[in-house]
Scaffold this motif. Structure first.
Motif, short mmCIF file in Angstrom:
data_model
loop_
_atom_site.label_atom_id
_atom_site.label_comp_id
_atom_site.label_asym_id
_atom_site.label_seq_id
_atom_site.Cartn_x
_atom_site.Cartn_y
_atom_site.Cartn_z
N PHE A 20 0.84 -1.20 0.00
CA PHE A 20 0.00 0.00 0.00
C PHE A 20 0.87 1.25 0.00
O PHE A 20 1.84 1.34 0.76
CB PHE A 20 -0.91 0.03 1.23
CG PHE A 20 -1.89 -1.11 1.26
CD1 PHE A 20 -3.09 -1.03 0.57
CD2 PHE A 20 -1.61 -2.27 1.96
CE1 PHE A 20 -3.99 -2.08 0.58
CE2 PHE A 20 -2.50 -3.33 1.98
CZ PHE A 20 -3.69 -3.24 1.28
N HIS A 21 0.50 2.20 -0.84
CA HIS A 21 1.23 3.47 -0.95
C HIS A 21 0.21 4.60 -0.96
O HIS A 21 -0.65 4.65 -1.83
CB HIS A 21 2.04 3.53 -2.25
CG HIS A 21 3.07 2.45 -2.37
ND1 HIS A 21 4.38 2.65 -2.04
CD2 HIS A 21 2.96 1.16 -2.78
CE1 HIS A 21 5.05 1.53 -2.25
NE2 HIS A 21 4.21 0.62 -2.69
N ASN A 22 0.31 5.49 0.00
CA ASN A 22 -0.47 6.73 0.00
C ASN A 22 0.43 7.78 -0.61
O ASN A 22 1.46 8.13 -0.03
CB ASN A 22 -0.91 7.12 1.41
CG ASN A 22 -1.91 6.13 1.96
OD1 ASN A 22 -2.91 5.83 1.31
ND2 ASN A 22 -1.64 5.59 3.13
N VAL A 23 0.06 8.27 -1.79
CA VAL A 23 0.95 9.14 -2.55
C VAL A 23 0.29 10.46 -2.87
O VAL A 23 -0.94 10.59 -2.86
CB VAL A 23 1.43 8.46 -3.85
CG1 VAL A 23 2.19 7.18 -3.54
CG2 VAL A 23 0.27 8.18 -4.79
N ASN A 24 1.12 11.45 -3.15
CA ASN A 24 0.66 12.74 -3.63
C ASN A 24 1.31 12.97 -4.99
O ASN A 24 2.52 13.12 -5.08
CB ASN A 24 1.06 13.85 -2.64
CG ASN A 24 0.44 15.17 -3.00
OD1 ASN A 24 -0.50 15.25 -3.80
ND2 ASN A 24 0.95 16.24 -2.41
N VAL A 25 0.50 12.94 -6.04
CA VAL A 25 0.99 13.06 -7.41
C VAL A 25 0.63 14.43 -7.95
O VAL A 25 -0.54 14.83 -7.94
CB VAL A 25 0.38 11.96 -8.30
CG1 VAL A 25 0.90 12.07 -9.72
CG2 VAL A 25 0.67 10.58 -7.72
N ASP A 26 1.64 15.17 -8.40
CA ASP A 26 1.40 16.48 -8.99
C ASP A 26 0.82 16.34 -10.40
O ASP A 26 1.18 15.42 -11.14
CB ASP A 26 2.69 17.28 -9.06
CG ASP A 26 3.23 17.64 -7.69
OD1 ASP A 26 2.41 17.83 -6.76
OD2 ASP A 26 4.46 17.71 -7.55
#
Length: 99
Positions: A20-26
């Motif tokens: 699981f990866h909680n990411v912030n993608v621009d």
């Protein structure tokens, strides 16, 4: 854009065994939305730590990788052109297994 990414069926091994990866993608420059095409490029650059050819072929996922966006098969929502929204959950599952 905040997203949750999940890798299963062995694909997590390409991401240092993290499922699981909680990411912030621009968003891409000049874009007002994020597509699956954009996300896959981001994943290749930022999450895949080894053997990216096991996950992607060209700009898409390899045959045998099931992609779900909010529990819906991405083939029903436009595949690479699927538009992602804040807090979407994207799941990648390899359906190919050794025996």
């Amino acid at each position: 854009m905040h997203l949750t990414l999940e890798f299963g069926g062995g694909l997590e091994l390409l991401c240092e065994s993290v499922k699981f990866h909680n990411v912030n993608v621009d968003l891409p420059k000049g874009a007002d939305k994020l597509s699956m095409r954009d996300l896959l490029a981001w994943v290749r650059t930022n999450l895949i730590k080894e053997r990216p050819e096991m996950f992607m072929k060209g700009e898409s996922v390899r045959p045998g990788v099931l992609v779900l966006v909010n529990d819906c098969d991405w083939e029903l929502s436009g595949q690479l052109d699927t538009t992602l929204e804040e807090k979407d959950v994207v799941v990648f599952i390899s359906t190919l297994h050794g025996g």
